[in-house]
Design a protein around this motif. Sequence first.
Motif, PDB file in Angstrom:
ATOM      1  N   HIS A  45      16.552 102.709 -70.105  1.00 11.57           N
ATOM      2  CA  HIS A  45      16.915 103.363 -69.131  1.00 11.57           C
ATOM      3  C   HIS A  45      17.143 102.414 -68.445  1.00 11.57           C
ATOM      4  O   HIS A  45      17.905 102.352 -67.775  1.00 11.57           O
ATOM      5  CB  HIS A  45      15.795 104.519 -68.461  1.00 11.57           C
ATOM      6  CG  HIS A  45      16.706 105.592 -67.530  1.00 11.57           C
ATOM      7  ND1 HIS A  45      15.444 106.251 -66.616  1.00 11.57           N
ATOM      8  CD2 HIS A  45      17.836 105.723 -66.745  1.00 11.57           C
ATOM      9  CE1 HIS A  45      16.544 107.049 -65.961  1.00 11.57           C
ATOM     10  NE2 HIS A  45      17.709 106.495 -66.316  1.00 11.57           N
TER      11      HIS A  45
ATOM     12  N   PHE B  93      20.259 100.741 -68.714  1.00 16.54           N
ATOM     13  CA  PHE B  93      21.411 101.524 -68.612  1.00 16.54           C
ATOM     14  C   PHE B  93      21.889 101.790 -67.273  1.00 16.54           C
ATOM     15  O   PHE B  93      23.107 101.598 -66.852  1.00 16.54           O
ATOM     16  CB  PHE B  93      21.403 102.771 -69.763  1.00 16.54           C
ATOM     17  CG  PHE B  93      22.046 104.037 -69.538  1.00 16.54           C
ATOM     18  CD1 PHE B  93      23.189 104.091 -69.678  1.00 16.54           C
ATOM     19  CD2 PHE B  93      21.497 104.844 -67.949  1.00 16.54           C
ATOM     20  CE1 PHE B  93      24.207 104.914 -70.109  1.00 16.54           C
ATOM     21  CE2 PHE B  93      22.712 106.264 -68.005  1.00 16.54           C
ATOM     22  CZ  PHE B  93      23.927 106.010 -68.286  1.00 16.54           C
ATOM     23  N   ASN B  94      20.909 102.017 -66.877  1.00 19.02           N
ATOM     24  CA  ASN B  94      21.081 101.839 -65.300  1.00 19.02           C
ATOM     25  C   ASN B  94      21.695 100.639 -64.856  1.00 19.02           C
ATOM     26  O   ASN B  94      23.025 100.636 -64.161  1.00 19.02           O
ATOM     27  CB  ASN B  94      20.078 101.858 -64.646  1.00 19.02           C
ATOM     28  CG  ASN B  94      19.351 102.628 -63.828  1.00 19.02           C
ATOM     29  OD1 ASN B  94      18.640 103.566 -62.932  1.00 19.02           O
ATOM     30  ND2 ASN B  94      19.493 104.415 -64.982  1.00 19.02           N
TER      31      ASN B  94
ATOM     32  N   THR C 152      21.634 109.569 -64.349  1.00 18.59           N
ATOM     33  CA  THR C 152      21.376 107.421 -63.926  1.00 18.59           C
ATOM     34  C   THR C 152      20.721 107.201 -63.685  1.00 18.59           C
ATOM     35  O   THR C 152      18.980 106.393 -63.928  1.00 18.59           O
ATOM     36  CB  THR C 152      22.564 107.450 -63.686  1.00 18.59           C
ATOM     37  OG1 THR C 152      23.625 107.637 -64.857  1.00 18.59           O
ATOM     38  CG2 THR C 152      22.764 105.548 -64.140  1.00 18.59           C
TER      39      THR C 152
ATOM     40  N   GLY D  40      16.779 110.930 -63.129  1.00 17.47           N
ATOM     41  CA  GLY D  40      16.361 110.792 -64.708  1.00 17.47           C
ATOM     42  C   GLY D  40      14.919 110.099 -64.545  1.00 17.47           C
ATOM     43  O   GLY D  40      14.422 109.998 -65.627  1.00 17.47           O
ATOM     44  N   TRP D  41      15.147 109.031 -64.067  1.00 18.99           N
ATOM     45  CA  TRP D  41      13.021 108.631 -63.514  1.00 18.99           C
ATOM     46  C   TRP D  41      11.832 109.421 -64.244  1.00 18.99           C
ATOM     47  O   TRP D  41      10.590 109.202 -64.323  1.00 18.99           O
ATOM     48  CB  TRP D  41      13.002 107.704 -63.158  1.00 18.99           C
ATOM     49  CG  TRP D  41      14.161 106.126 -63.253  1.00 18.99           C
ATOM     50  CD1 TRP D  41      14.575 106.550 -62.575  1.00 18.99           C
ATOM     51  CD2 TRP D  41      13.841 105.211 -63.727  1.00 18.99           C
ATOM     52  NE1 TRP D  41      15.733 105.226 -62.165  1.00 18.99           N
ATOM     53  CE2 TRP D  41      15.408 104.203 -63.599  1.00 18.99           C
ATOM     54  CE3 TRP D  41      13.030 105.137 -64.862  1.00 18.99           C
ATOM     55  CZ2 TRP D  41      15.416 103.307 -63.858  1.00 18.99           C
ATOM     56  CZ3 TRP D  41      13.373 103.873 -65.782  1.00 18.99           C
ATOM     57  CH2 TRP D  41      15.029 102.938 -65.600  1.00 18.99           C
TER      58      TRP D  41
ATOM     59  N   ALA E 293      23.589 108.967 -70.630  1.00 18.52           N
ATOM     60  CA  ALA E 293      22.741 108.922 -70.000  1.00 18.52           C
ATOM     61  C   ALA E 293      21.597 110.503 -70.072  1.00 18.52           C
ATOM     62  O   ALA E 293      20.639 109.955 -70.021  1.00 18.52           O
ATOM     63  CB  ALA E 293      23.024 109.639 -68.007  1.00 18.52           C
TER      64      ALA E 293
ATOM     65  N   VAL F 149      19.875 108.858 -73.098  1.00 13.36           N
ATOM     66  CA  VAL F 149      18.621 107.703 -72.730  1.00 13.36           C
ATOM     67  C   VAL F 149      17.113 108.909 -72.229  1.00 13.36           C
ATOM     68  O   VAL F 149      16.410 108.554 -72.200  1.00 13.36           O
ATOM     69  CB  VAL F 149      19.163 107.104 -71.773  1.00 13.36           C
ATOM     70  CG1 VAL F 149      18.003 106.770 -71.074  1.00 13.36           C
ATOM     71  CG2 VAL F 149      20.021 106.580 -72.134  1.00 13.36           C
ATOM     72  N   LEU F 150      18.049 110.437 -71.725  1.00  6.18           N
ATOM     73  CA  LEU F 150      16.737 111.433 -70.943  1.00  6.18           C
ATOM     74  C   LEU F 150      15.999 111.720 -72.129  1.00  6.18           C
ATOM     75  O   LEU F 150      15.362 111.889 -72.016  1.00  6.18           O
ATOM     76  CB  LEU F 150      17.248 112.226 -69.872  1.00  6.18           C
ATOM     77  CG  LEU F 150      17.311 111.553 -68.686  1.00  6.18           C
ATOM     78  CD1 LEU F 150      17.949 112.781 -67.914  1.00  6.18           C
ATOM     79  CD2 LEU F 150      16.361 110.518 -68.134  1.00  6.18           C
TER      80      LEU F 150
ATOM     81  N   GLY G 137      11.708 104.321 -73.944  1.00  8.65           N
ATOM     82  CA  GLY G 137      13.418 105.483 -73.239  1.00  8.65           C
ATOM     83  C   GLY G 137      12.771 104.485 -71.466  1.00  8.65           C
ATOM     84  O   GLY G 137      14.030 104.323 -71.078  1.00  8.65           O
TER      85      GLY G 137
ATOM     86  N   TYR H 114      12.406 110.432 -74.078  1.00 10.33           N
ATOM     87  CA  TYR H 114      11.610 110.357 -72.941  1.00 10.33           C
ATOM     88  C   TYR H 114      11.340 112.440 -73.505  1.00 10.33           C
ATOM     89  O   TYR H 114       9.725 112.201 -74.034  1.00 10.33           O
ATOM     90  CB  TYR H 114      12.238 111.279 -71.768  1.00 10.33           C
ATOM     91  CG  TYR H 114      12.450 109.493 -70.946  1.00 10.33           C
ATOM     92  CD1 TYR H 114      11.420 108.630 -71.167  1.00 10.33           C
ATOM     93  CD2 TYR H 114      13.613 109.818 -70.133  1.00 10.33           C
ATOM     94  CE1 TYR H 114      11.501 107.397 -70.065  1.00 10.33           C
ATOM     95  CE2 TYR H 114      13.372 108.638 -68.803  1.00 10.33           C
ATOM     96  CZ  TYR H 114      12.558 107.149 -69.571  1.00 10.33           C
ATOM     97  OH  TYR H 114      13.177 106.290 -68.013  1.00 10.33           O
TER      98      TYR H 114
END
Length: 321
Positions: free
Chosen positions: A124, A127-128, A152, A155-156, A92, A95-96, A120, A99
């Motif tokens: 993301h 990944f979710n 997760t 994180g948006w 997670a 992934v962030l 990203g 960004y």
Amino acid sequence: MAFKAPTPTPKGLWRRTPPAIFPPVLGLLGLALAWRRGEGEFALPTGLSDMFIGAITLLALFAVLTYVVKFARRPAVVLEDLRILPGRAGLAAGVLSLYLLAAAIGPLAPSEARPILLLGLGIHLLFNIAVIWTFAKGPAEQRRVNPVWHLTFTGWIVGAMVAQSLGLPQLGKVLFVVALVAGVAIWAASARQFQRESVPAPLRPLLAIHLSPAALFGTVAAGMGAANLAQAFAIISAVLLAVMVVKARWLLESGFSPMWGALTFPVAATANCWLAVGGVWRLPGALMLIAATLLIIPIAAKILKLWAKGQLAVKTNAAIA
């Protein structure tokens, strides 16, 4: 019963890249971006933050490359890493980190940064889906709410912050709303769970992750011009940070471990938030930036050292490609 020796890692480069390398990388990226904001706020010598950002960007790209190679060898290894908590937290954070890489190069090359942001967002989303699939197929214990859920599902908000910085305010608002709904739900579920159950000492550093959404919501609200909302989240972040400081001995009772990587990004995000909100938060933001630097760099260095020695993958039970 005979002792079974651990399965040796097959020969080949980066077959067991540990996802646990990504939380400190995310923290360093957040710190570098906070220093960029601080440089502008306090008229510091120009270029220093860009040098820091450049160095951390190279480190982040190298970390991403090592995991991409692991993934390319055997894509299913991602699902194996997702079955364990350090793996989920690390991936997670990875992934962030995409960004924040977009944010890092944004002022220098915005046309190149936007595709990274979109990449990203796509990763993301996948990944979710992968995490939800893992929860559905795995044991019930995996579905227990924990702070890693913020990385997760909330994180948006990191994507929202970066979208703002790249001149995409409408996208930022949509991501803000999605993240806010997820964040409030996770905070509420975590509070109920915390009342019923105690947190094992080795997992307590992960509780610091609860600070990140509050700080990031404040930063994005400030960028939207929602001053009252930004002030509210700045206050919430200050309260959460104060609780962390008061409970520091309890939080860190089990001693240093790779889980300490979870401490890094929240404090960087808090410094960035307070500087973004400004006003009465300007001086606390500057002090928080210094404190974050003194905390993040030593923790990141220790975890990077474990990685360099080949110990991080073993300590966090990383899957083998």
